[in-house]
Scaffold this active site. Sequence first.
Site, mmCIF file in Angstrom:
data_model
loop_
_atom_site.group_PDB
_atom_site.id
_atom_site.type_symbol
_atom_site.label_atom_id
_atom_site.label_comp_id
_atom_site.label_asym_id
_atom_site.label_seq_id
_atom_site.Cartn_x
_atom_site.Cartn_y
_atom_site.Cartn_z
ATOM 1 N N CYS A 71 0.814 -1.222 0.000
ATOM 2 C CA CYS A 71 0.000 0.000 0.000
ATOM 3 C C CYS A 71 0.845 1.268 0.000
ATOM 4 C CB CYS A 71 -0.980 -0.011 1.166
ATOM 5 S SG CYS A 71 -0.227 0.067 2.818
ATOM 6 N N HIS A 88 -2.634 1.307 6.983
ATOM 7 C CA HIS A 88 -2.965 1.215 5.557
ATOM 8 C C HIS A 88 -3.089 2.623 4.986
ATOM 9 C CE1 HIS A 88 -4.251 -0.921 1.974
ATOM 10 N NE2 HIS A 88 -5.244 -0.067 1.831
ATOM 11 N N HIS A 117 -5.859 1.863 -4.203
ATOM 12 C CA HIS A 117 -4.938 1.309 -3.214
ATOM 13 C C HIS A 117 -4.512 -0.106 -3.598
ATOM 14 C CE1 HIS A 117 -8.009 -1.117 -0.573
ATOM 15 N NE2 HIS A 117 -8.447 -1.027 -1.811
#
Length: 358
Positions: A272, A320, A332
């Site tokens: 990510c 994240h 993402h």
Amino acid sequence: MGAGKRSLTTVTMALACAAAIMAAPGVAYADPTPSPAPRSPSSTPASTKDLEAIRKKLDKLYHDAAVATDAYNAAEEKADKQSAQIVELARAIVQGQAKLDKLKDRAGAAARAQYRSGGLPPEAELMLSDNPQQYLDGAGRVRQGERATKSLLAELARTQKDLKQYAKDASAQWQKLEGNRKAKAEAKKKVKKQIAAAEKLESELEEDEKERLAELEREAAAKAQTAWLDSGVLDDVKGEATASGKKAVEYATEQLGKQYEWGAEGPKTFDCSGLTLQAWAAAGQAIPRTSQEQWKQLDRVDIKDMRPGDLIIYNSDASHVAMYIGDGAMIHAPRPGRTVTVAGAGSMPILGVVRPAA
């Protein structure tokens, strides 16, 4: 994955194993949903309730893997910086030693010259000199030489002191480097452990159960996104992307469909923060490597001021990160087994928004 598919009896056993892993040393999280009760091999396929418990368990495992991935990336980044510092210190030591050798040669030559000129006291030399003025001129030059020698010796001492400090700093950096190598190895072990547990859990499901599980994941994401939009959070969001923001979004969009891989920052696979790192690098802006450091170091903005290119940080531990692309959507790299994709910006718990652009 597994050699053969088994009923949910094995699945629930895997859940128990996964629960044990969740309790292992490291970041621990409470599991509000109990594992489904064991069923006999002849039982019907998993119920929605059972699959929902599995979904939550997988979320926990992959979340912990993301936390460990951030720790791995941070340790790797620190190790790279420390290696570069050690190289610079080694170069400084080599240059300092060469300078010290030259200074020692000069000091030795000055000492030998002074020894050769020794003898009568200055008063006697003046009395016996045929040309007193010439002697006095020479004496002035001698005093200049003495001052130069004193300066030379002081520089010699400073250089020796610098060399000792360089060596001390290099030793300290080596110790830090070794510590970060160990931290990196430990984080790598945790990542693999969490991902292996999640993959094993998924491998125990029948194909139709996997499909139903995927549907539950989509439903949960859609429900969260709908609640987020219904809150009116985007009613005042009208920010337009800057030129650099557009470049970052363009780069991220070009990566759609590429596989997630923990610790990767392109060009074929990403995690990510590796994706957001490279997207903003393509826009000419350097940002921290991990989602946690991106949250700590980048400027924070209110959601109402959000614009395409901004980074959305998720979960209370900033484990994240995604890139906002407008209209309530983000890009993402989700987790292992998934690809870079577009999703609802509110489909996960938002911690906050940060802006890389100055």
